[in-house]
Design a protein around this motif. Structure first.
Motif, PDB file in Angstrom:
ATOM      1  N   LYS A 237      10.999   1.657   5.551  1.00 25.98           N
ATOM      2  CA  LYS A 237       9.655   1.317   6.024  1.00 25.98           C
ATOM      3  C   LYS A 237       9.329   2.194   7.226  1.00 25.98           C
TER       4      LYS A 237
ATOM      5  N   ARG B 142       6.522   2.651   8.766  1.00 25.75           N
ATOM      6  CA  ARG B 142       5.645   2.012   9.755  1.00 25.75           C
ATOM      7  C   ARG B 142       6.482   1.316  10.826  1.00 25.75           C
TER       8      ARG B 142
ATOM      9  N   ASP C 281       0.173  -1.789   5.174  1.00 33.01           N
ATOM     10  CA  ASP C 281       0.932  -0.822   4.376  1.00 33.01           C
ATOM     11  C   ASP C 281       2.215  -0.485   5.129  1.00 33.01           C
ATOM     12  N   THR C 282       3.361  -0.765   4.505  1.00 31.07           N
ATOM     13  CA  THR C 282       4.642  -0.491   5.159  1.00 31.07           C
ATOM     14  C   THR C 282       5.005   0.991   5.132  1.00 31.07           C
ATOM     15  N   LEU C 283       4.298   1.789   4.321  1.00 28.26           N
ATOM     16  CA  LEU C 283       4.559   3.225   4.209  1.00 28.26           C
ATOM     17  C   LEU C 283       6.028   3.491   3.864  1.00 28.26           C
TER      18      LEU C 283
ATOM     19  N   ARG D 115      -0.159   8.227   7.272  1.00 25.95           N
ATOM     20  CA  ARG D 115      -1.077   7.807   6.223  1.00 25.95           C
ATOM     21  C   ARG D 115      -0.462   8.162   4.875  1.00 25.95           C
ATOM     22  N   ARG D 116      -0.956   7.477   3.847  1.00 31.17           N
ATOM     23  CA  ARG D 116      -0.479   7.725   2.487  1.00 31.17           C
ATOM     24  C   ARG D 116      -1.447   8.689   1.792  1.00 31.17           C
TER      25      ARG D 116
ATOM     26  N   VAL E 233       3.772  10.395   1.929  1.00 31.24           N
ATOM     27  CA  VAL E 233       3.384   9.819   3.223  1.00 31.24           C
ATOM     28  C   VAL E 233       3.440  10.939   4.245  1.00 31.24           C
TER      29      VAL E 233
END
Length: 607
Positions: free
Chosen positions: A454, A456, A485-487, A522-523, A528
């Motif tokens: 994760k 984030r 969003d955990t990215l 950001r995705r 990512v």
């Protein structure tokens, strides 16, 4: 203090010492050299020793070194195609695939039964015709109207009938007595037994006789799928000796098959001899099953001939297939051995990619692997050279300081030299730690499997740590992360955390007091994107790629020398690329095109 200023200061301290070194008498008066001089050793007096016999011990005989299995393997140029286990396996599999249906065809049970049934039906039909002829010519009517057969007339009729069909015919009366046999001929001298001989074939060669004899020898010894009653003839034959004759006496025709020994058969058919539905006797027709065996033998020999041709074609095709598989693999193995044994890089893996099959893919993979190994060796050699160069600088400075501090008596100068020694030791410790970390990354990346991380939470944790431990004038760390969003990305948490920490630490070192560092993620499609931006002086345009090289350090002015080893960005790029991502650097600009900071962009794969 820079490297040049450190060297100049050490040289200034060395000059007076070197001039003093030219005056040994003065230093000797001070006792300096006497303190460092070593005592002179005196040789002890040599005394003669009593003579002792000298034992000559033979050196132990070296045991022969056994060759390993790899060294015993012959190269492809010296190995025949038959020596390849792969060739033998291909041959065995293809031959077995051919032999299974051939053996099934040679068995021929259905075909044999159909031939046998056809012969029995033909024999039964022939018996019906013979019985009709006997009923018409060999039966007379008595004075009381009774019907009876005339033996002599019946024997002559049977003899004329079997002259055409070559079948043995025997006639039995209702009381079971045999009155006629086509193999027995009555004459002036008595009874003569007639034995039919097989026809002669003028075109039959010795080779064919040998093949037929071998066929008979083999198939006579194979177990039969049918258990037949043995054929026996009594000295005085009676209708009760043959069950098909007994059945014919009851007015029903019947066929039977018996075993004549040595794989031969006797076919028989018994039909009633009737006139006006009155059974006057029974006619038994018998013949050997030679025609059936001959037909089966011809069919089987034809199958064997075709199978022999198919076997030869199969062997040739198998050898061709093996040569297209085994020999190229041998060539690749020999080339790999040469690359392993020979010095230099003049030996290469042959390029078989034009084949367009799996062996071509293997050739390409081996070539790529060899190139990767050579690149890895170049990288190791370059890394070793860089390490030696980077460690040599602080070691040279440290050696100069140590040699100088022993000759300096001024406390202030000694204090300065000791601080230089301490800085060099710290620099060496930092270099060795970073070098050890960099050398461990490849091995760790190959052992540890990538897992979802994760990003984030990782970015927020690093930002909180630097915010909590920063100085009062430290730059402010801001985060721009999407909500909810955990990215998740592929990697390991410890190594990706190291990347983020290196980038943030690099941004802090270049940022002005009370500046700002922005961490944004950001995705984008299946990736990512993480960016780290600062408000520092930026990166020289010609150094955007050089900053990722090992031991390259472009530090801000005023920073203490040796604080950074120049491996942080190189390690970060190595980690990111190991997980299939990218790391690049560029400069931020304002509305007028002026550089207002640096930006590092990390791209990682989505988990």
């Amino acid at each position: 203090m820079s490297e040049a200023s450190r060297s100049d200061e050490l040289e200034r301290w060395r000059l007076p010492l070197s001039s003093a070194r030219a005056e040994p008498a003065q230093k000797e008066a001070k006792g300096f050299w006497h303190r460092r001089a070593k005592p002179v050793r005196t040789e002890p007096e040599l005394r003669p020793m009593p003579a002792r016999p000298i034992e000559v011990v033979a050196p132990p005989t070296a045991k022969p070194v056994k060759e390993s299995a790899k060294s015993k393997r012959l190269p492809a140029s010296r190995r025949s195609l038959w020596q390849s286990p792969l060739t033998r396996r291909i041959l065995v599999l293809n031959i077995m695939a051919l032999l299974v249906p051939v053996l099934g065809l040679l068995y021929l049970p259905t075909y044999r039964d159909s031939l046998l049934q056809s012969e029995l039906e033909l024999l039964k039909t022939e018996g019906s015709l013979f019985s009709g002829a006997l009923a018409a010519s060999g039966v007379v009517t008595g004075p009381l109207g009774e019907e009876k057969m005339v033996p002599e007339t019946s024997r002559q009729t049977i003899r004329r009938l079997v002259d055409v069909s070559k079948t043995r015919a025997r006639l039995f009366t209702p009381d079971g007595t045999m009155v006629a046999d086509s193999f027995l001929l009555s004459g002036p001298g008595g009874i003569v037994t007639i034995t039919p001989l097989p026809p002669l074939d003028p075109n039959e060669s010795l080779v064919w006789k040998w093949v037929a004899g071998a066929y008979d020898w083999v198939f006579d010894r194979l177990p039969s799928s049918r258990v037949l009653q043995p054929y026996q003839e009594a000295a005085v034959q009676n209708a009760a000796d043959y069950q098909e004759v007994v059945k014919a006496m009851d007015g029903e025709a019947m066929t039977f098959v018996r075993d004549a020994g040595k794989g031969k058969m006797i076919l028989s058919a018994a039909v009633p001899v009737q006139r006006y539905r009155q059974v006057l006797g029974a006619l038994l027709l018998t013949k050997p099953g030679d025609d059936i065996e001959a037909t089966l033998r011809d069919t089987r020999l034809t199958i064997l001939g075709v199978s022999g041709i198919a076997l030869g074609v199969t062997i040739l095709l198998s050898l061709y297939l093996a040569s297209t598989i085994a020999l190229p693999i041998h060539r690749l193995a020999d080339a790999a051995d040469r690359v392993r044994r020979d010095k230099g890089r003049q030996k290469t893996i042959p390029d078989l990619s034009a084949r367009g099959d799996e062996i071509g893919d293997l050739s390409g993979a081996l070539r790529d692997m060899t190139e990767a190994v050579w690149r890895r060796m170049d990288a190791i050699e370059g890394f070793a050279a860089d390490v030696a160069h980077e460690i040599k600088n602080p070691l040279t400075s440290l050696r100069s300081a140590v040699e100088t501090v022993a000759r300096v008596e001024d406390p202030q100068q000694q204090k300065k030299l000791m601080s230089i020694i301490l800085d060099d030791v710290q620099r060496l410790d930092r270099l060795i730690s970073d070098i050890s970390d960099a050398s461990r990354i490849d091995a760790e990346m190959s052992r540890v499997e990538a897992a979802p991380v994760k990003l984030r939470d990782l970015v927020l944790a690093v930002a909180d740590v630097y915010t909590a431990t920063g100085r009062e004038d430290a730059p402010e760390i801001k985060t721009l992360l999407p909500d909810g969003d955990t990215l998740s990305v592929l990697g390991t948490e410890s190594r990706l955390g190291q990347v983020v920490r290196n980038l943030v630490a690099n941004a802090i070192s270049f940022s002005p007091p009370h500046g700002a560092i922005v961490l944004a993620a950001r995705r984008v499609a299946r990736q990512v994107v993480l960016t780290v931006e600062d408000e520092g002086p930026g990166i020289p345009p010609d150094k955007l790629n050089a900053i990722f090289e090992r031991f390259y350090s472009e530090r801000p002015r005023g920073e203490k020398f040796g604080t950074h080893s120049g491996l942080g960005l190189s390690i970060s790029k190595q980690i990111v690329e190991a997980y299939g991502g990218t790391l690049r650097a560029d400069n931020r600009t304002d509305g007028q095109g002026r550089v207002c900071g640096a930006r590092f962009t990390v791209t990682l794969l989505v988990a």
